[in-house]
Design an enzyme around this catalytic site. Structure first.
Site, PDB file in Angstrom:
ATOM      1  N   CYS A 163     -11.555   0.112  27.446  1.00 33.94           N
ATOM      2  CA  CYS A 163     -10.731  -0.454  26.374  1.00 33.94           C
ATOM      3  C   CYS A 163     -10.941   0.293  25.061  1.00 33.94           C
ATOM      4  CB  CYS A 163     -11.059  -1.933  26.188  1.00 33.94           C
ATOM      5  SG  CYS A 163     -10.441  -3.022  27.486  1.00 33.94           S
ATOM      6  N   CYS A 212     -10.008  -7.234  24.655  1.00 34.16           N
ATOM      7  CA  CYS A 212     -10.053  -5.793  24.854  1.00 34.16           C
ATOM      8  C   CYS A 212     -10.859  -5.091  23.783  1.00 34.16           C
ATOM      9  CB  CYS A 212      -8.647  -5.217  24.918  1.00 34.16           C
ATOM     10  SG  CYS A 212      -7.740  -5.314  23.356  1.00 34.16           S
TER      11      CYS A 212
END
Length: 244
Positions: free
Chosen positions: A129, A236
């Protein structure tokens, strides 16, 4: 539609009101009023909306388009997105008349160095991420003083207490949907005759990258339960890392 109160106007043309002052002024404002106030506070050229073009994204994009369809929209094309999401981006861009959608990709040299085999999502999803979302967003936001996102309190977890306006490093961060309900989101879709994300019909309540998104189980109502299923991870990183 209300406008920014005179006492919240920046002291200098290149300055913005404080996050606390804006949050106090806008905590009961409608999403459209929040977006209009954000544009007034920093100017259109210094304001961006960040959208995943996911299952609920059309509602926020519709409200923004009604205020000003030329506000820049940042879309993080991670390299792991569903083809349906890319198509949905194009559909909503045309449907809503958005004039400045910017698709931002991770740097190729970073991918070659840190994820040459495209397996980082499995071995270290936080690092995946970081290189595919967090770092590209930081780069994309450099020209901007403030950004808009679609987080909602009803999504729970770390989002349950988000304010309407907060300080995000050197930038203001506007959460115009912080106080909206699921029913209000559905009403925006219905009144605007907005097309759903193509994967909703396949059972996805929330759509991110392919390896880390899954269909909802029978009776499952938590819209984000299908993200990073079976892991402690729930974000994320773009909302937990300062964008300075």
């Amino acid at each position: 539609m209300s406008t920014l109160a005179p006492e919240l106007a920046p002291a200098r043309p290149d300055a913005a009101p404080s996050a606390d002052a804006l949050d106090r002024a806008l905590r009961n404002a409608s999403p459209a009023e929040v977006i209009a106030a954000a544009r007034q506070a920093v100017g259109r050229d210094k304001l961006a909306l960040v959208s995943s073009f996911g299952t609920e994204s059309a509602a926020l994009l519709k409200v923004m388009a009604d205020v000003d369809p030329s506000i820049p929209v940042i879309f993080l094309d991670t390299g792991w997105l569903f083809e349906e999401t890319l198509a949905y981006r194009d559909t909503l861009t045309k449907t809503l008349g958005l004039t400045d959608v910017r698709s931002i990709k991770p740097l190729e040299e970073t991918l070659t160095r840190e994820d040459p085999d495209r397996e980082l999502w499995f071995s270290d999803p936080d690092a995946c991420c970081r290189i595919r979302k967090v770092e590209p967003l930081v780069r994309a936001l450099k020209p901007f003083t403030a950004w808009i996102n679609g987080r909602k309190k009803f999504q729970g977890g770390a989002r349950a207490e988000i304010p309407v306006v907060e300080q995000d490093g050197v930038r203001l961060k506007f959460n115009p949907f912080a106080n909206v309900s699921r029913e209000e989101i559905e009403a925006i879709y219905k009144l605007g005759n907005l097309p759903p994300h193509p994967l909703v019909a396949s059972g996805y309540l929330s759509v991110g990258c392919m390896p880390c998104s899954s269909r909802a189980s029978a009776g499952e109502e938590d819209a984000r339960a299908g993200r990073w299923r079976g892991q402690a991870k729930t974000e994320c990183g773009i909302h937990t890392t300062k964008t300075s």
